[in-house]
Design a protein around this motif. Structure first.
Motif, PDB file in Angstrom:
ATOM      1  N   TYR A  59       0.834  -1.209   0.000  1.00 31.01           N
ATOM      2  CA  TYR A  59       0.000   0.000   0.000  1.00 31.01           C
ATOM      3  C   TYR A  59       0.867   1.256   0.000  1.00 31.01           C
ATOM      4  CZ  TYR A  59      -4.465  -2.344   0.421  1.00 31.01           C
ATOM      5  OH  TYR A  59      -5.579  -3.095   0.154  1.00 31.01           O
ATOM      6  N   ASP A  60       2.047   1.200   0.618  1.00 29.26           N
ATOM      7  CA  ASP A  60       2.966   2.345   0.540  1.00 29.26           C
ATOM      8  C   ASP A  60       3.398   2.591  -0.900  1.00 29.26           C
ATOM      9  OD1 ASP A  60       2.859   2.879   3.220  1.00 29.26           O
ATOM     10  OD2 ASP A  60       4.610   1.654   3.728  1.00 29.26           O
ATOM     11  N   ARG A  61       3.677   1.519  -1.629  1.00 31.46           N
ATOM     12  CA  ARG A  61       4.052   1.675  -3.040  1.00 31.46           C
ATOM     13  C   ARG A  61       2.895   2.247  -3.845  1.00 31.46           C
ATOM     14  NH1 ARG A  61       6.450  -3.411  -2.068  1.00 31.46           N
ATOM     15  NH2 ARG A  61       4.657  -4.459  -3.022  1.00 31.46           N
ATOM     16  N   ARG A  62       1.688   1.811  -3.547  1.00 36.39           N
ATOM     17  CA  ARG A  62       0.519   2.338  -4.262  1.00 36.39           C
ATOM     18  C   ARG A  62       0.334   3.829  -3.991  1.00 36.39           C
ATOM     19  NH1 ARG A  62      -4.742  -1.284  -3.858  1.00 36.39           N
ATOM     20  NH2 ARG A  62      -3.249  -2.665  -4.903  1.00 36.39           N
ATOM     21  N   ILE A  63       0.545   4.258  -2.747  1.00 38.91           N
ATOM     22  CA  ILE A  63       0.427   5.679  -2.405  1.00 38.91           C
ATOM     23  C   ILE A  63       1.511   6.489  -3.105  1.00 38.91           C
ATOM     24  CG2 ILE A  63       0.717   7.315  -0.500  1.00 38.91           C
ATOM     25  CD1 ILE A  63      -0.780   5.344   1.271  1.00 38.91           C
TER      26      ILE A  63
END
Length: 268
Positions: free
Chosen positions: A196-200
């Motif tokens: 989810y950090d990569r998606r953000i």
């Protein structure tokens, strides 16, 4: 003719309260969820007020597409207009009254993209909270056996690796097997949070407004994307102080009788 409507939202049953130019009640109706769009499609264009609750942004888009003017109100501003006991009919009447006030503040409807970014943040926040709960449980279980690990997540990972691989520390095999399972669960949560950090970060790189916010010192991908998703249209704030007050970055005030009383900055 209906000029103003208060719509009380729910999962299955919606309450409608409509008035004319003189404030006289002309519509008071209960609708099932599948009948809401058809009912408003047959009405002339009017002002529709709703509480900014779950599903309100979806219905704002639906009713706007039907030609109505939609205004979302924070629930705390509707409460003073509720007369007598609280029920769905009284809530719809209070919304209808509140939306007609000239000094009322409204919530701008969010687009589907904003809601999607907010969903990413909310899922990530829940995963981080799950990881914190799991880490606290691991520390609590180990402390009962005389093993104390600092509250740093990196030290917890290193400590678990040592405990799982060491067979001469006096721990039972059952506890060691449990720690191995919790280590795998912690690793899975780390992987999901990192995803989810990569998606953000990807959202941050592809959004021009987020890039502009990122130039401010102290604002990174998480803060920038969260602000864009929550605020959207900055024109709903008259000035920077209103925006700061919305964030909760100004002191709480309870002044009376000409005496100013300011409190601390809270998380409101």
């Amino acid at each position: 003719q209906v000029v103003r409507i208060g719509l009380d939202l729910a999962k299955y049953v919606f309450e409608v309260h409509g008035v004319d130019n003189h404030g006289k009640v002309v519509v008071r109706k209960r609708l099932r969820r599948d009948a809401v769009a058809g009912f408003f499609a047959n009405l002339p264009a009017c002002l529709v007020g709703m509480e900014a609750s779950n599903g309100a942004h979806y219905w704002a888009r639906v009713l706007t597409a039907l030609g109505h003017q939609v205004r979302l109100i924070s629930p705390q501003f509707v409460t003073p207009y509720v007369k007598s006991n609280k029920n769905d009919q009284n809530d719809a009447e209070a919304i209808c009254e509140a939306v007609g006030r000239p000094s009322m503040r409204f919530v701008p409807p969010k687009s589907t993209d904003q809601l999607a970014v907010q969903a990413v943040h909310r899922i990530r926040r829940r995963l981080v909270a799950d990881r914190v709960r799991l880490a606290n449980q691991i520390r609590g279980l180990l402390s009962e056996h005389g093993i104390v690990i600092a509250r740093d997540i990196a030290q917890l990972r290193r400590g678990l690796a040592v405990i799982v691989g060491n067979i001469n520390d006096g721990l039972s095999e059952m506890l060691r097997a449990l720690m191995r399972e919790l280590q795998e669960e912690l690793s899975e949560l780390d992987t999901r949070v990192a995803a989810y950090d990569r998606r953000i970060r990807e959202i941050f790189r592809t959004n021009e407004q987020c890039q502009r916010l990122g130039k401010i010192e102290g604002i990174g991908p998480v803060t920038a994307t969260a602000l864009i998703a929550a605020v959207g249209d900055r024109s709903c704030f008259k000035n920077g102080r209103q925006f700061a007050a919305w964030l909760g970055l100004v002191p709480k005030q309870r002044s009376s009788g000409g005496r100013a009383r300011l409190f601390g900055i809270s998380k409101r």
